[in-house]
Design an enzyme around this catalytic site. Structure first.
Site, PDB file in Angstrom:
ATOM      1  CB  CYS A  99      33.258 -50.404  15.315  1.00 58.97           C
ATOM      2  SG  CYS A  99      34.786 -51.239  14.850  1.00 58.97           S
ATOM      3  CG  HIS A 141      31.361 -55.962  15.196  1.00 58.47           C
ATOM      4  ND1 HIS A 141      30.695 -54.812  14.860  1.00 58.47           N
ATOM      5  CD2 HIS A 141      32.632 -55.580  15.492  1.00 58.47           C
ATOM      6  CE1 HIS A 141      31.528 -53.781  14.953  1.00 58.47           C
ATOM      7  NE2 HIS A 141      32.708 -54.229  15.340  1.00 58.47           N
ATOM      8  CD  GLU A 142      35.135 -57.585  17.665  1.00 53.01           C
ATOM      9  OE1 GLU A 142      36.189 -57.282  17.061  1.00 53.01           O
ATOM     10  OE2 GLU A 142      34.420 -56.732  18.220  1.00 53.01           O
ATOM     11  CG  HIS A 145      37.057 -55.866  12.646  1.00 57.95           C
ATOM     12  ND1 HIS A 145      37.190 -54.593  12.138  1.00 57.95           N
ATOM     13  CD2 HIS A 145      36.227 -55.751  13.714  1.00 57.95           C
ATOM     14  CE1 HIS A 145      36.482 -53.747  12.858  1.00 57.95           C
ATOM     15  NE2 HIS A 145      35.874 -54.429  13.822  1.00 57.95           N
TER      16      HIS A 145
END
Length: 176
Positions: A99, A141-142, A145
């Site tokens: 990341c 993953h994104e 956030h």
């Protein structure tokens, strides 16, 4: 404009992001350009607005060839706003992730292998895709956030989390 990427420990990365309500604004266009410039400069596979200090539900991702993920299949460049992810299987697969907010480290992270994501693009047009593999991993993953989640929070075995150069000695893996 290339923006500094916030690092793990910054409280902004741990907050849920706000929905985007207005599209086609100069502010949204500027944010998207800053995100694209930043992601490209750092060879990222994706970037979420909170990573550059903007608490909005905006992610971008896309990979043709990334020195950070040399074996990954390509993922089309996508602007995804106000995303909703729906796993289409209970099957999860562990793979190594890095990341931009956690430079120089990697961890073995479980992710759903097949999912549907929905949202809108920069103009407010609907996006609805079903994806697998690396594409599914990048989206998860994104979008994490946007919920204040960093990948180490998903790692099952912290013995599989560490510095890239220690975990993979002698391998050329681009720095995060």
């Amino acid at each position: 404009m290339i923006k500094p990427v916030l690092k793990m420990g910054d409280p902004c990365l741990l907050q849920p992001a706000r929905r985007v309500d207005q599209f086609g604004t100069p502010e949204l266009e500027a944010l998207l350009q800053d995100m694209q410039d930043t992601m490209a400069a750092l060879n990222g596979a994706g970037l979420a607005a909170p990573q550059i200090g903007v608490s909005l539900q905006v992610v971008i991702f896309g990979v043709e060839h990334s020195p950070r993920y040399p074996d990954a299949e390509s993922v089309p460049f996508t602007v995804l706003i106000n995303p909703v992810l729906t796993p289409l299987t209970e099957q999860m697969e562990e793979d190594w992730e890095g990341c931009l907010s956690i430079p120089g480290m990697r961890g073995l992270v479980p992710r759903y292998t097949r999912l549907r994501y929905q949202g809108v693009d920069a103009a407010g047009a609907s996006i609805d895709r079903t994806v697998t593999g690396f594409h599914a991993r990048v989206v998860q993953h994104e979008c994490d956030h946007l919920n204040g989640i960093l990948y180490p929070m998903r790692i099952n075995d912290l013995r599989k989390f560490g510095y890239t150069d220690t975990l993979f000695p002698g391998q050329t893996i681009a720095d995060d």
